[in-house]
Design an enzyme around this catalytic site. Structure first.
Site, mmCIF file in Angstrom:
data_model
loop_
_atom_site.group_PDB
_atom_site.id
_atom_site.type_symbol
_atom_site.label_atom_id
_atom_site.label_comp_id
_atom_site.label_asym_id
_atom_site.label_seq_id
_atom_site.Cartn_x
_atom_site.Cartn_y
_atom_site.Cartn_z
ATOM 1 N N LYS A 101 -1.135 -3.818 12.374
ATOM 2 C CA LYS A 101 -1.556 -4.814 11.376
ATOM 3 C C LYS A 101 -1.696 -4.156 10.006
ATOM 4 O O LYS A 101 -1.201 -4.667 9.001
ATOM 5 C CB LYS A 101 -2.904 -5.398 11.776
ATOM 6 C CG LYS A 101 -3.597 -6.210 10.673
ATOM 7 C CD LYS A 101 -4.912 -6.816 11.090
ATOM 8 C CE LYS A 101 -6.064 -5.869 11.000
ATOM 9 N NZ LYS A 101 -6.614 -5.682 9.658
ATOM 10 N N ASN A 102 -2.331 -2.981 9.979
ATOM 11 C CA ASN A 102 -2.647 -2.354 8.695
ATOM 12 C C ASN A 102 -1.476 -1.606 8.075
ATOM 13 O O ASN A 102 -1.594 -1.093 6.965
ATOM 14 C CB ASN A 102 -3.865 -1.443 8.844
ATOM 15 C CG ASN A 102 -5.127 -2.258 9.090
ATOM 16 O OD1 ASN A 102 -5.113 -3.487 8.952
ATOM 17 N ND2 ASN A 102 -6.195 -1.598 9.469
ATOM 18 N N ARG B 38 -7.441 -12.108 14.430
ATOM 19 C CA ARG B 38 -6.922 -11.561 13.170
ATOM 20 C C ARG B 38 -6.174 -10.248 13.417
ATOM 21 O O ARG B 38 -5.282 -9.894 12.672
ATOM 22 C CB ARG B 38 -8.080 -11.296 12.204
ATOM 23 C CG ARG B 38 -8.854 -12.554 11.836
ATOM 24 C CD ARG B 38 -9.770 -12.289 10.692
ATOM 25 N NE ARG B 38 -9.041 -11.647 9.606
ATOM 26 C CZ ARG B 38 -9.581 -11.300 8.448
ATOM 27 N NH1 ARG B 38 -10.876 -11.500 8.249
ATOM 28 N NH2 ARG B 38 -8.876 -10.744 7.496
ATOM 29 N N ARG C 281 -17.198 -4.107 -0.273
ATOM 30 C CA ARG C 281 -15.757 -3.846 -0.389
ATOM 31 C C ARG C 281 -15.209 -4.179 -1.776
ATOM 32 O O ARG C 281 -14.403 -5.068 -1.974
ATOM 33 C CB ARG C 281 -15.014 -4.571 0.716
ATOM 34 C CG ARG C 281 -15.502 -4.091 2.081
ATOM 35 C CD ARG C 281 -14.724 -4.617 3.226
ATOM 36 N NE ARG C 281 -13.385 -4.025 3.302
ATOM 37 C CZ ARG C 281 -12.511 -4.438 4.218
ATOM 38 N NH1 ARG C 281 -12.809 -5.401 5.030
ATOM 39 N NH2 ARG C 281 -11.318 -3.886 4.252
ATOM 40 N N ARG D 172 -8.754 -10.284 2.918
ATOM 41 C CA ARG D 172 -9.011 -9.347 1.825
ATOM 42 C C ARG D 172 -7.756 -8.575 1.442
ATOM 43 O O ARG D 172 -7.575 -8.180 0.298
ATOM 44 C CB ARG D 172 -10.067 -8.336 2.251
ATOM 45 C CG ARG D 172 -11.400 -8.842 2.636
ATOM 46 C CD ARG D 172 -12.281 -7.645 2.879
ATOM 47 N NE ARG D 172 -11.970 -6.588 1.937
ATOM 48 C CZ ARG D 172 -12.326 -6.613 0.663
ATOM 49 N NH1 ARG D 172 -12.996 -7.637 0.189
ATOM 50 N NH2 ARG D 172 -12.008 -5.630 -0.130
ATOM 51 N N ASP E 255 -12.245 2.297 12.116
ATOM 52 C CA ASP E 255 -11.826 1.095 12.846
ATOM 53 C C ASP E 255 -11.949 1.251 14.352
ATOM 54 O O ASP E 255 -11.722 0.289 15.084
ATOM 55 C CB ASP E 255 -10.372 0.724 12.507
ATOM 56 C CG ASP E 255 -10.246 0.226 11.081
ATOM 57 O OD1 ASP E 255 -9.105 0.109 10.596
ATOM 58 O OD2 ASP E 255 -11.288 -0.016 10.442
HETATM 59 C C1 EPZ Z 1 -8.218 -0.516 5.046
HETATM 60 O O1 EPZ Z 1 -9.144 -1.293 4.313
HETATM 61 C C2 EPZ Z 1 -8.050 -1.225 6.391
HETATM 62 N N1 EPZ Z 1 -7.501 -2.568 6.156
HETATM 63 C C3 EPZ Z 1 -9.403 -1.324 7.083
HETATM 64 O O2 EPZ Z 1 -9.191 -1.927 8.364
HETATM 65 C C4 EPZ Z 1 -9.937 0.100 7.300
HETATM 66 O O3 EPZ Z 1 -11.222 0.025 7.892
HETATM 67 C C5 EPZ Z 1 -10.025 0.826 5.948
HETATM 68 O O4 EPZ Z 1 -8.734 0.802 5.293
HETATM 69 C C6 EPZ Z 1 -10.460 2.274 6.109
HETATM 70 O O5 EPZ Z 1 -9.566 2.939 6.953
HETATM 71 C C7 EPZ Z 1 -6.170 -2.700 5.916
HETATM 72 O O6 EPZ Z 1 -5.432 -1.722 5.884
HETATM 73 C C8 EPZ Z 1 -5.670 -4.088 5.725
HETATM 74 P P1 EPZ Z 1 -10.616 1.417 1.781
HETATM 75 P P2 EPZ Z 1 -9.401 -0.964 2.738
HETATM 76 O O7 EPZ Z 1 -10.176 0.938 0.452
HETATM 77 O O8 EPZ Z 1 -8.138 -0.542 2.118
HETATM 78 C C9 EPZ Z 1 -14.597 1.548 -0.732
HETATM 79 C C10 EPZ Z 1 -9.542 -3.438 10.115
HETATM 80 O O9 EPZ Z 1 -10.492 -3.554 10.905
HETATM 81 N N2 EPZ Z 1 -13.790 1.041 -1.852
HETATM 82 O O10 EPZ Z 1 -10.033 2.671 2.352
HETATM 83 O O11 EPZ Z 1 -10.112 -2.127 2.166
HETATM 84 C C11 EPZ Z 1 -14.750 0.539 0.394
HETATM 85 O O12 EPZ Z 1 -15.797 -0.375 0.109
HETATM 86 C C12 EPZ Z 1 -9.809 -3.189 8.641
HETATM 87 O O13 EPZ Z 1 -8.334 -3.485 10.439
HETATM 88 C C13 EPZ Z 1 -14.354 0.974 -3.128
HETATM 89 O O14 EPZ Z 1 -15.504 1.338 -3.336
HETATM 90 O O15 EPZ Z 1 -10.404 0.268 2.861
HETATM 91 C C14 EPZ Z 1 -15.031 1.401 1.586
HETATM 92 O O16 EPZ Z 1 -16.417 1.724 1.607
HETATM 93 C C15 EPZ Z 1 -11.300 -3.215 8.318
HETATM 94 N N3 EPZ Z 1 -13.602 0.491 -4.145
HETATM 95 C C16 EPZ Z 1 -14.219 2.667 1.295
HETATM 96 O O17 EPZ Z 1 -13.911 2.641 -0.101
HETATM 97 C C17 EPZ Z 1 -12.298 0.091 -3.972
HETATM 98 O O18 EPZ Z 1 -11.649 -0.321 -4.953
HETATM 99 C C18 EPZ Z 1 -12.893 2.729 2.030
HETATM 100 O O19 EPZ Z 1 -12.218 1.508 1.787
HETATM 101 C C19 EPZ Z 1 -11.745 0.170 -2.680
HETATM 102 C C20 EPZ Z 1 -12.504 0.650 -1.625
#
Ligand code: EPZ
Length: 417
Positions: free
Chosen positions: A22-23, A396, A120, A91, A304
């Site tokens: 998915k990701n 999802r 997020r 998202r 995850d």
């Molecule tokens: C991706 O989300 C995945 N989703 C998530 O999977 C996964 O948990 C996550 O990466 C971490 O591996 C998809 O790929 C669609 P991040 P993403 O940006 O990109 C903070 C699932 O269950 N952050 O790496 O949103 C954020 O809040 C989902 O399949 C900021 O502060 O994750 C988090 O604490 C859930 N500002 C950390 O960074 C930003 O602009 C990591 O988030 C972006 C992120």
């Protein structure tokens, strides 16, 4: 609202073919916005989220066709708005920001808002676009970005690792004028998969899989056919399903090398794991020993899989310290597991789990995708009938979950109302 009735206590045995990730599929589909030609993706999982992405891309004007696990995207963008009613459903819609800016010089993307696992924010996405020359304003709940003369290659340093922001920057830099150096990027396999697809489309990218990626911008991107990598989180989930039920599962169409951190820990708990090139066999060996984990960006232990591993530790011999460092609120499964008799104490980002010999069936509620499946795992290991409600979260991210586990002995029934 659908519920899952699960009669647990049966060791799962047999073989499961892992679906596309998915990701990986979501950013790859967003890349369909930057090609002047046709992007054809194979091994695309049929999920609520990938279907949502199809709707979003069509909203931007693309011709999107799905035939079984093949999704084909082509055509021009006729609308640069990603509206709230679409973005709030998923998202990952934020991933259209970079592609729209890169190829069409403007984008109006609704702020996604928070979700169950955290606020997020998307500040890192915005900073990366600004570093590449875009003018970005926030107004009326929308990100309004424009780059009338196109994007310009730059050195983009991420203050913290972000999978999505890395993906937005990677796609945007592919069509920027000049060379970009993306520093402190995510190293997840999904990033490398996206880079390989962009390269097949004509992009010039190197360093993906490390913490620094170099992108030489090109004028246009063309046709490509690309296979989505297997879903490492689905594979990890089913590996834990084998162990928590005392079973023996062979997972095919998988990539064990994407799961080293999980497999190492599972071996520490006593599991027998045989890994091949594109498959793995996971066999429970009597009592599961407790082990500690700390989640971390790849190649660390995946956030995850934290909820799923916690379910396993609820039935382990000993105590486990589980530290969640990526998201600020990713313990929503704890109160639900506690209702099943688990002994878990949470203090900030750390959960202490004391293993019990057995859990007890109870009605529980899913709150987010991975929390949902951790409740399913706990129920599969528990004698008696457990009902998991709000399982739309599951749909999802897990294709054919009941079918796949049912073929291995799981007694699960979806009931409506
Ligand atoms: C991706 O989300 C995945 N989703 C998530 O999977 C996964 O948990 C996550 O990466 C971490 O591996 C998809 O790929 C669609 P991040 P993403 O940006 O990109 C903070 C699932 O269950 N952050 O790496 O949103 C954020 O809040 C989902 O399949 C900021 O502060 O994750 C988090 O604490 C859930 N500002 C950390 O960074 C930003 O602009 C990591 O988030 C972006 C992120």
């Amino acid at each position: 609202m659908d519920r899952l009735k699960i009669d647990g206590g049966v060791p799962l045995t047999g073989e499961i073919a892992i679906s596309g990730a998915k990701n990986a599929a979501l950013p790859l589909m967003a890349a369909g916005l930057v090609t002047d030609g046709t992007l054809r993706l194979t091994n695309v999982p049929d999920l609520v989220d990938t279907r949502s992405m199809e709707v979003l891309l069509s909203n931007h004007g693309l011709a999107v066709e799905r035939d079984d696990d093949v999704v084909t995207m082509s055509g021009d963008v006729t609308n640069v708005d990603a509206p709230y009613d679409l973005v709030r459903k998923m998202r990952a819609s934020i991933l259209v920001l970079g592609p729209l800016l890169a190829r069409h010089g403007q984008a109006r993307v609704s702020l996604p808002g928070g979700c169950a696992i955290g606020t997020r924010p998307v500040d890192l996405h915005i900073r990366a676009m600004q570093a590449l020359g875009a003018i970005v304003e926030l107004a009326d709940g929308y990100i309004q970005a424009r780059a009338p003369d196109g994007l310009t290659g730059a050195r983009v340093v991420f203050p913290m690792v972000s999978v999505g922001a890395t993906e937005n920057a990677l796609i945007a830099a592919s069509l920027a004028k000049g060379t970009s150096e993306l520093v402190n990027v995510a190293r997840e396999p999904e990033i490398s998969d996206l880079a390989e697809c962009l390269i097949a489309m004509g992009a010039r990218i190197s360093g993906h899989g490390t913490d620094t990626i170099i992108v030489e911008g090109v004028d246009r991107l063309g046709d490509a056919t690309h296979a989505v990598i297997p879903d490492r989180i689905e594979a990890g989930t089913f590996a834990i399903a084998a162990l928590i039920t005392g079973g023996d599962l062979t997972l095919t169409r998988a990539q064990p090398r994407h799961l080293d951190s999980l497999l190492d820990i599972l071996r520490d708990t006593g599991a027998s794991i045989t890994a091949g090139e594109d498959n793995m066999r996971v066999v429970a060996n009597g009592v599961t020993k407790a082990a500690d984990i700390t989640t971390d960006p790849f190649p660390g232990f995946p956030t995850d899989l934290q909820a799923q591993f916690m379910a396993l530790m609820c039935l382990a011999d000993g105590s486990s310290r589980i530290s969640e460092t990526v998201f600020e609120n990713r313990f929503m499964h704890v109160p639900e597991l506690t209702r099943m008799g688990a002994d878990i104490q949470v203090d900030g980002g750390v959960a202490m789990v004391r293993g019990r010999p057995a859990l007890t069936p109870a009605p529980v509620m899913a709150t987010d995708l991975r929390a949902s499946v951790s409740l399913v795992l706990a129920a599969l290991a528990t004698e008696g009938t457990t009902e998991v409600s709000r399982i739309y979260h599951l749909d999802r991210g897990y294709a054919d979950l009941e079918l796949k586990l049912g073929q291995c002995g799981a007694r699960m029934e979806r009931v409506g109302g």
